[in-house]
Design a protein around this motif. Structure first.
Motif, mmCIF file in Angstrom:
data_model
loop_
_atom_site.group_PDB
_atom_site.id
_atom_site.type_symbol
_atom_site.label_atom_id
_atom_site.label_comp_id
_atom_site.label_asym_id
_atom_site.label_seq_id
_atom_site.Cartn_x
_atom_site.Cartn_y
_atom_site.Cartn_z
ATOM 1 N N ALA A 417 1.181 -1.296 -0.263
ATOM 2 C CA ALA A 417 0.008 0.544 -0.057
ATOM 3 C C ALA A 417 0.413 1.118 0.219
ATOM 4 C CB ALA A 417 -0.203 0.332 0.959
ATOM 5 N N VAL A 418 1.894 1.520 1.091
ATOM 6 C CA VAL A 418 2.455 2.631 0.977
ATOM 7 C C VAL A 418 3.538 2.492 -0.538
ATOM 8 C CG1 VAL A 418 4.908 3.706 2.098
ATOM 9 C CG2 VAL A 418 3.400 2.018 3.057
ATOM 10 N N TYR A 419 4.109 1.203 -1.071
ATOM 11 C CA TYR A 419 4.444 1.820 -2.890
ATOM 12 C C TYR A 419 3.362 1.780 -3.168
ATOM 13 C CZ TYR A 419 7.099 -0.062 -6.653
ATOM 14 O OH TYR A 419 7.899 -0.195 -6.974
ATOM 15 N N PHE A 420 2.777 1.650 -3.200
ATOM 16 C CA PHE A 420 1.757 2.721 -4.637
ATOM 17 C C PHE A 420 1.522 4.243 -4.301
ATOM 18 C CE2 PHE A 420 -0.038 -1.564 -5.558
ATOM 19 C CZ PHE A 420 0.482 -2.103 -7.181
ATOM 20 N N ALA A 421 1.610 4.106 -2.895
ATOM 21 C CA ALA A 421 1.301 5.801 -2.263
ATOM 22 C C ALA A 421 2.313 6.458 -3.568
ATOM 23 C CB ALA A 421 0.777 5.555 -1.578
ATOM 24 N N GLN A 422 3.434 5.590 -2.958
ATOM 25 C CA GLN A 422 5.080 6.848 -3.214
ATOM 26 C C GLN A 422 4.490 7.033 -5.301
ATOM 27 O OE1 GLN A 422 7.209 3.946 0.186
ATOM 28 N NE2 GLN A 422 7.985 3.351 -2.501
ATOM 29 N N LEU A 423 4.021 5.735 -5.332
ATOM 30 C CA LEU A 423 4.050 5.540 -7.072
ATOM 31 C C LEU A 423 3.350 6.491 -7.444
ATOM 32 C CD1 LEU A 423 3.811 2.019 -8.306
ATOM 33 C CD2 LEU A 423 6.086 2.996 -8.949
ATOM 34 N N ARG A 424 2.267 6.632 -6.691
ATOM 35 C CA ARG A 424 1.065 8.260 -6.971
ATOM 36 C C ARG A 424 1.525 9.221 -6.425
ATOM 37 N NH1 ARG A 424 -3.700 4.955 -9.244
ATOM 38 N NH2 ARG A 424 -5.176 6.608 -7.705
ATOM 39 N N GLU A 425 2.030 9.340 -5.861
ATOM 40 C CA GLU A 425 2.642 10.366 -5.198
ATOM 41 C C GLU A 425 1.460 10.862 -4.701
ATOM 42 O OE1 GLU A 425 4.384 13.053 -7.968
ATOM 43 O OE2 GLU A 425 5.871 11.582 -8.957
ATOM 44 N N GLU A 426 0.979 9.799 -3.758
ATOM 45 C CA GLU A 426 -0.095 10.904 -2.558
ATOM 46 C C GLU A 426 0.880 10.922 -1.733
ATOM 47 O OE1 GLU A 426 -3.024 9.964 -2.561
ATOM 48 O OE2 GLU A 426 -3.278 9.464 -4.849
#
Ligand code: F6R
Length: 607
Positions: A417-426
């Motif tokens: 979940a944290v990795y995907f947030a990083q990818l989307r620059e959340e």
């Protein structure tokens, strides 16, 4: 589920095969057998536990340096000796062990019977021995005979074939049911599960679907004559025999529950950058750009893995802001799932071999989704079939009821979940989440150290035949998982429900004889869950509370199990631990063996 072991080399095969079978016992079985080549084939089989086979093996001469063996878990035909593997052809000169299901066995059997074949079992597998026999009789070499046989077969197989006329040779084939070859010095081991061969070697090569090979002490030749032992196919198993033994604990289930602080640390190792507040998932980096484009995630899994997926849904939606759906893998492909190239399908599976989950991945691939795996067993089918993935690093899980794999799935899902947030620059507080993760091993240890507390709850459950598990939001999937654990090992009928649904039906069940386990940590849902506790109390039902706040809860419930407080997103990793312990203690209280729940198998490789 069924297990296969085979050996060809210079040592006596029988002790190696028997040892392999004993390692495979944990998968669940109802009969077992071995077959050793010594100028002829000596086949010995027995119904029931391995000790029965051992008694028979001692009585017979089973010398020979090439052989096959099997533990069977009945699918077609009752658990009796005549249905145990190895199965033979009419002459007794060919024998096979088979995992999987031959879907068209009835028509093949009718055809074989009509042409004069005599069947000795009710199994689907036996047709394979007779089909091979027909071809060998026509002068076709064994490898090609197996190849031609499999062309006639619909279904799944991990298959090993031995013939009295082809010394020191085993033919292996795989379609949808795993087989791994262990590479020794002038000797080879075959197993459906690497744990059966790691005593002897850690160098392995996995067969791919559709591959058929001849294994001799000289090497492993695929049906086209190519050696399978190319460097890029060889893998090294990175766990030890000790890791699959009980390590002084009475049961694997307890050992694995107690290992969880270490398991969480292992799942996090090298994946957390506490300074930058980032998660580092090398297994996803190769398709990073494609992952940055996804607009939806579908998580698929079965049983506990599915429940881990439900926690993953809350985690990924809350942390990364990507819409997530969770599907039971066993249903996924029957409902025309709407998938686009921007959908990522994430399969969660401890074993990496669950047939339904694998089929869901095939369906996702047909629809051109990006496929991801969260898998514990390195090199397993799901790990190999997916575009990218993350391993749990939980070590081998032997207990049939999943415990440490589940906890490691939740740990890795948080990293994802944290990795995907990083990818989307959340904009997220990655630092807080990752720091919270890093504290979990010590917090789990605290729960384990105080595990005597669970006995208060065991006393309440002792007289119950039914019970309810309740939780909201992040705790709802934990209620399902807790109930599943209780059902599996104690055979108490346990229902997992979201607390909010209680008054829409299940509240009718509540009475003095119907206890509830309520997950009520001090989080955003506490007040709401508290009203459920009041409703239960008003109906006289006993309450076991799992909470972070003794002072607020203790006086209102019958047993209060206190766990440390962490972030709401991480709390499930702590709240599931007492539920695992409670199920384990209940199994002991009822004199049951939690490692061998009836009717269950560790790895479900049939649909
Ligand atoms: C429950 C349990 C099963 C598995 C399920 C999926 O304790 O162990 O429900 O979770 O059979 O297995 P894997 O994760 O191997 O795909």
């Amino acid at each position: 589920m069924c297990g296969i072991i085979g050996y060809v080399g210079t040592q006596q095969a029988t002790p190696i095969l028997m040892e392999g079978l004993s390692v495979l016992e944990y998968r669940g079985y109802d009969s077992a057998g071995i077959c050793v080549q010594n100028g002829r084939l000596t086949t010995i089989r027995a119904e029931g536990k391995l000790v029965e086979l051992e008694k028979k093996v001692k009585r017979f001469e089973s010398q020979g340096t090439c052989g096959i063996a099997h533990t069977r878990w009945a699918t077609h035909g009752v658990p009796q000796e005549r249905n145990a593997h190895p199965h033979r052809d009419c002459t007794g000169g060919i024998a096979i062990v088979h995992n999987g299901i031959i879907e068209n066995y009835q028509e093949l059997r009718l055809e074989l019977v009509a042409s004069g074949h005599l069947f000795a079992s009710d199994t689907d597998s036996e047709v394979l021995a007779h089909l091979i026999e027909d071809r060998v009789k026509q002068g076709i070499p064994l490898l090609q005979a197996v190849e031609q046989t499999l062309e006639r077969v619909r279904g799944t197989y991990g298959l090993v074939v031995i013939s009295k006329d082809v010394p020191q040779t085993l033919i292996v084939a795989r379609m949808g049911s795993p087989l791994v070859i262990g590479v020794g010095e002038g000797e080879y081991y075959i197993a459906s599960d690497p744990s059966a061969l790691i005593t002897y070697t850690k160098d392995v090569v996995y067969l791919d679907d559709g591959e058929i090979a001849a294994v001799t002490s000289e090497g492993v030749q695929l049906s086209g004559g190519v050696s399978m032992l190319a460097q890029d196919r060889l893998l090294k198993i990175d766990w030890d025999v000790e890791e699959t033994s009980k390590g002084g604990h009475p049961h694997f289930m307890l050992k694995e529950i107690l290992e969880q602080p270490q398991v969480i640390a292992d799942s996090l190792r090298g994946r957390v950058d506490l300074i930058e507040g980032r998660s580092i998932l090398g297994g996803l980096e190769g398709i990073r750009d494609r992952l940055a484009q996804i607009d939806r995630i579908i998580i698929v899994g079965c049983g506990s893995a599915y429940y881990a997926g439900l926690v993953g849904e809350y985690l990924i939606e809350e942390i990364a802001g990507i819409p997530v759906e969770v599907e039971l893998a066993s249903e996924f492909r029957y409902r025309k799932p709407l998938i686009s190239k921007r959908t990522a399908v994430l399969a969660i599976s401890q074993s990496g071999e669950t047939a339904d989950t694998l089929e869901a991945i095939y369906e996702a691939k047909r629809k051109q989704a990006i496929t991801l795996g969260l898998v514990n067993v390195v090199g397993s089918s799901i790990a190999r079939e997916t575009d990218a993935g993350v391993y749990n690093h939980a070590g081998p899980e032997v207990g049939v009821a999943s415990t440490k794999a589940f906890v490691s799935q939740l740990t890795v899902l948080t990293l994802i979940a944290v990795y995907f947030a990083q990818l989307r620059e959340e904009e997220i507080n990655g630092h807080a989440i990752l720091a919270g993760l890093a504290e979990l091993p010590a917090q789990v240890q605290e729960i384990l150290d105080g595990r005597q507390e669970i006995l208060k709850a065991t006393a309440i459950m002792r007289n119950a035949d039914h019970c309810l598990y309740l939780g909201r939001k992040f705790q709802a999937p934990i209620a399902y998982e807790g109930a599943l654990k209780m059902k599996e090992v104690s055979y108490i009928h346990a229902e997992g429900y979201t607390s909010g649904e209680m008054k829409h039906g299940p509240i009718a069940l509540i009475s003095k004889a119907f206890p509830s386990v309520v997950l009520c940590p001090n989080d955003s849902m506490f007040e709401k869950t508290w009203s459920n506790i009041e409703e239960l109390k008003a109906r006289g039902g006993a309450i076991i509370a799992i909470t972070t706040d003794r002072a607020r809860v203790e006086d209102s419930v019958d047993a209060c199990i206190v766990i440390p407080q962490t972030l709401e997103v991480l709390q499930p990793i702590l709240s599931v631990i007492p539920l695992q312990l409670l199920a384990y203690e209940m199994a002991l209280a009822k004199n049951l063996d939690p490692d061998k729940p009836r009717n269950l198998a560790k790895s479900v490789t049939v649909e």
